[in-house]
Scaffold this motif. Structure first.
Motif, PDB file in Angstrom:
ATOM      1  N   ILE A   1       0.875  -1.177   0.000  1.00 26.47           N
ATOM      2  CA  ILE A   1       0.000   0.000   0.000  1.00 26.47           C
ATOM      3  C   ILE A   1       0.910   1.224   0.000  1.00 26.47           C
ATOM      4  CG2 ILE A   1      -1.820   1.244   1.216  1.00 26.47           C
ATOM      5  CD1 ILE A   1      -2.830  -1.481   0.588  1.00 26.47           C
ATOM      6  N   VAL A   2       0.783   2.052  -1.005  1.00 28.07           N
ATOM      7  CA  VAL A   2       1.585   3.274  -1.048  1.00 28.07           C
ATOM      8  C   VAL A   2       0.657   4.452  -1.292  1.00 28.07           C
ATOM      9  CG1 VAL A   2       3.645   2.115  -1.925  1.00 28.07           C
ATOM     10  CG2 VAL A   2       2.028   3.090  -3.519  1.00 28.07           C
ATOM     11  N   GLU A   3       1.137   5.639  -0.958  1.00 25.60           N
ATOM     12  CA  GLU A   3       0.322   6.809  -1.214  1.00 25.60           C
ATOM     13  C   GLU A   3       0.551   7.275  -2.639  1.00 25.60           C
ATOM     14  OE1 GLU A   3       0.209   9.997   1.773  1.00 25.60           O
ATOM     15  OE2 GLU A   3      -0.154  11.293   0.022  1.00 25.60           O
ATOM     16  N   LEU A   4      -0.546   7.413  -3.351  1.00 24.14           N
ATOM     17  CA  LEU A   4      -0.464   7.851  -4.742  1.00 24.14           C
ATOM     18  C   LEU A   4      -1.601   8.827  -4.971  1.00 24.14           C
ATOM     19  CD1 LEU A   4       1.074   7.075  -7.474  1.00 24.14           C
ATOM     20  CD2 LEU A   4      -1.018   5.839  -7.996  1.00 24.14           C
TER      21      LEU A   4
ATOM     22  N   GLY B   1      -8.685   1.918  -3.754  1.00 24.18           N
ATOM     23  CA  GLY B   1      -7.231   1.838  -3.874  1.00 24.18           C
ATOM     24  C   GLY B   1      -6.745   0.567  -4.545  1.00 24.18           C
TER      25      GLY B   1
ATOM     26  N   THR C   1       5.542  -3.070  -6.179  1.00 20.87           N
ATOM     27  CA  THR C   1       6.698  -2.196  -5.948  1.00 20.87           C
ATOM     28  C   THR C   1       7.996  -2.991  -5.895  1.00 20.87           C
ATOM     29  OG1 THR C   1       6.742  -2.459  -3.537  1.00 20.87           O
ATOM     30  CG2 THR C   1       5.253  -0.767  -4.425  1.00 20.87           C
TER      31      THR C   1
ATOM     32  N   GLY D   1      -2.691  11.239  -3.272  1.00 22.11           N
ATOM     33  CA  GLY D   1      -3.513  11.471  -2.097  1.00 22.11           C
ATOM     34  C   GLY D   1      -4.389  10.290  -1.695  1.00 22.11           C
ATOM     35  N   ARG D   2      -4.204   9.155  -2.352  1.00 16.28           N
ATOM     36  CA  ARG D   2      -4.964   7.962  -1.969  1.00 16.28           C
ATOM     37  C   ARG D   2      -4.005   6.868  -1.531  1.00 16.28           C
ATOM     38  NH1 ARG D   2      -8.468   6.621  -7.298  1.00 16.28           N
ATOM     39  NH2 ARG D   2      -7.769   8.539  -8.289  1.00 16.28           N
ATOM     40  N   GLN D   3      -4.538   5.932  -0.799  1.00 17.09           N
ATOM     41  CA  GLN D   3      -3.777   4.726  -0.487  1.00 17.09           C
ATOM     42  C   GLN D   3      -4.054   3.737  -1.613  1.00 17.09           C
ATOM     43  OE1 GLN D   3      -1.775   4.492   2.424  1.00 17.09           O
ATOM     44  NE2 GLN D   3      -2.236   6.678   2.346  1.00 17.09           N
ATOM     45  N   ALA D   4      -3.018   3.347  -2.306  1.00 14.77           N
ATOM     46  CA  ALA D   4      -3.212   2.453  -3.441  1.00 14.77           C
ATOM     47  C   ALA D   4      -2.374   1.197  -3.261  1.00 14.77           C
ATOM     48  CB  ALA D   4      -2.824   3.164  -4.734  1.00 14.77           C
ATOM     49  N   SER D   5      -2.930   0.108  -3.671  1.00 20.68           N
ATOM     50  CA  SER D   5      -2.216  -1.159  -3.564  1.00 20.68           C
ATOM     51  C   SER D   5      -1.468  -1.392  -4.880  1.00 20.68           C
ATOM     52  CB  SER D   5      -3.238  -2.263  -3.318  1.00 20.68           C
ATOM     53  OG  SER D   5      -2.563  -3.490  -3.250  1.00 20.68           O
TER      54      SER D   5
ATOM     55  N   ARG E   1       4.066  11.218  -8.140  1.00 20.46           N
ATOM     56  CA  ARG E   1       3.356  12.414  -7.683  1.00 20.46           C
ATOM     57  C   ARG E   1       2.556  13.035  -8.818  1.00 20.46           C
ATOM     58  NH1 ARG E   1       7.656  11.594  -4.890  1.00 20.46           N
ATOM     59  NH2 ARG E   1       7.664  12.138  -2.691  1.00 20.46           N
TER      60      ARG E   1
END
Ligand code: C2O
Ligand code: CU
Length: 485
Positions: A64-67, A202, A76, A69-73, A226
């Motif tokens: 789960i990373v921030e993308l 997400g 990576t 402004g959302r938490q996205a799965s 970003r």
């Protein structure tokens, strides 16, 4: 010489043979006597070689990373979007302790690097099962060009899906081009362009069949993970942008309001001198290295992605079937801000010397199209055949030069990539190409014939060539290439 806003990241190698760096890296700010605004454009961790060795642990895993402004799965490497930037020099050894913690098999391709194609190097036939480890190990040749390369998964059938999940990172070879005084003085930034398709929860959304045919594109476009980051440019200064299109299918046609780009490299190879271009078209897989002069009124300027039509299946019409840029308005991908002033900097006049490759020993033709294939149904084809793992489609001799005529008889553009050796474009539709440049990925537009000249140097073995719209590659537009010693 004034250097501003040049953030320095130092990868810490832990001493001792065989000890992995294990994800340790330290970020340091350059001390500057002037206020230096924090650039939000690139916070990617960096691993640099130390005493001739680039050594690191690399783990592929869903996180789960921030993308935006959302938490996205996302998928990576080491939990990062984009993946950590790797930096080495010609002659360095590279050792990557890779662990596959994805739910599916994978492997790694070192796109554009001129390194062995077999063993635990740039070998796309390796398959690393879920939960398994593999140590990648190779040496970058002493005469390797300095430039912008990258790494990403390359297991046939899963390539588009895994890239679309986020698995991609830069691999920089630092060398003599970086010693050119004007480039040393320029502020260097790296831009990794990726698009994503994420739902409200997400989760990554699946692509429909038609969008696979077209090549999947996501509605969220990120630079270094970003949305619309700002990039500092100093008045009078030079900004060096090293840009990678790491999207599986999306093309980018970039323009910076009121500014030209001075292109200094195509893919991983520098040009002989900077060339001024108003727009920069980057197909999936391609890189460009450009300089921007801070010679306009101070202010904010949008880095735009302009519409581009890469064709469509053309049978049913409708939005779902076209390349998205086809119909869209320009989109702002980043904002360039004049932040302070420096003494006026000049462009480099001379970069590299490139000579035209000698005449080829062999000429081949490759027709790119899609169509029905008895074995697989609708497929993407090279010379009428979809990819077959068990067949050598093209056999060449090491230390020879060949011309390949790439003929696109289809209705979509196909960016053609060959592993291991960079090539020159000789002509497009019979018109001689005026720019002498080396690339590893070339756009063949629908209806177009592009002739390229490839030297097969140094490394024998089996590898591939393919369309870098990775859904097309996964759906068959790839061939096995045997380079015979
Ligand atoms: Cu970037 Cu064979 O791919
Ligand atoms: Cu294609």
């Amino acid at each position: 010489m004034i250097k501003l806003n040049r953030r320095q990241f130092i990868a810490l190698g832990i001493g001792g043979a065989g000890v992995a760096i294990a994800g340790n890296w330290l970020r340091q700010e350059t001390i500057s006597s002037q206020p230096v605004p924090q650039s939000s454009v690139d916070l990617t961790p960096i691993y640099q070689s130390n005493d001739g060795l680039l050594e690191l642990d690399l783990e592929a895993r869903e996180r789960i990373v921030e993308l935006a402004g959302r938490q996205a799965s996302l998928l990576t490497y080491n939990g990062q979007i984009p993946a950590p930037r790797l930096e080495a020099k010609p002659g360095d050894k590279v050792r990557i302790y890779f662990t596959n913690n994805l739910q599916q098999p994978t492997n790694i391709h070192y796109h554009g690097l001129h390194i062995p194609l077999t063993g635990n190097a740039d070998n796309v036939f390796l398959e690393i099962e879920s939960g398994k480890k593999l140590t990648y190990e190779f040496q970058i040749p002493n005469n390797h060009p300095s430039g912008t390369f990258w790494y990403h998964p390359h297991l046939h059938g899963l390539v588009a899906e895994q890239l679309f999940g986020g698995l991609a990172g830069l691999f920089i070879v630092r060398g003599k081009d970086d010693e050119i005084p004007e480039l040393k003085a320029a502020q260097e930034e790296f831009l990794v362009l990726q698009d994503f398709s994420i739902n409200a929860d997400g989760k990554r959304t699946n692509s429909a069949h038609m969008s696979l045919m077209m090549g999947r594109e996501g509605e969220l476009i990120a630079i270094n993970g970003r949305i619309n980051p700002s990039i500092a440019l100093s008045k009078g200064g030079l900004l060096r942008l090293r840009i990678l299109n790491a999207s599986p299918s999306r093309f980018y046609r970039l323009a910076l309001e009121d500014h030209s780009f001075y292109q200094i490299a195509t893919d991983g190879n520098s040009l002989s001198e900077p060339i001024e271009v108003a727009q920069l078209l980057l197909t999936p897989g391609q890189r460009a290295d450009v300089l921007i002069r801070g010679d306009k009124e101070s202010g904010q300027y949008s880095l735009l992605n302009l519409p581009y039509d890469r064709g469509s299946m053309g049978m049913m019409g409708g939005r779902g079937m076209m390349g998205r840029n086809n119909r869209d308005e320009p989109i702002t991908l980043a904002t360039v801000n004049y932040e302070y002033a420096v003494e006026s900097m000049a462009l480099p006049s001379k970069l590299n010397s490139i000579s035209a490759l000698p005449e080829p020993q062999t000429v081949r033709r490759f027709e790119l199209n899609h169509g029905m294939s008895p074995a697989v149904g609708m497929a993407f084809l090279i010379n009428g055949e979809p990819y077959n793992h068990d067949v050598i489609h093209t056999q060449v001799k090491l230390n020879t030069i060949e011309d390949w005529e790439l003929i696109n008889t289809g209705v979509m553009d196909h960016p053609f990539h060959i592993h291991g050796n960079a090539f020159q474009i000789i002509s497009r539709n019979g018109q001689p190409e005026s720019l002498l440049a080396l690339r590893d990925t070339v756009l063949v537009k629908r209806g177009e014939t592009v002739r390229i000249r490839i030297p097969f140097r140094d490394f024998a073995g089996k590898t591939v060539y393919h369309c870098h719209v990775l859904d097309h590659e996964d759906l068959g537009m790839m061939g096995n290439l045997m380079i015979e010693a």
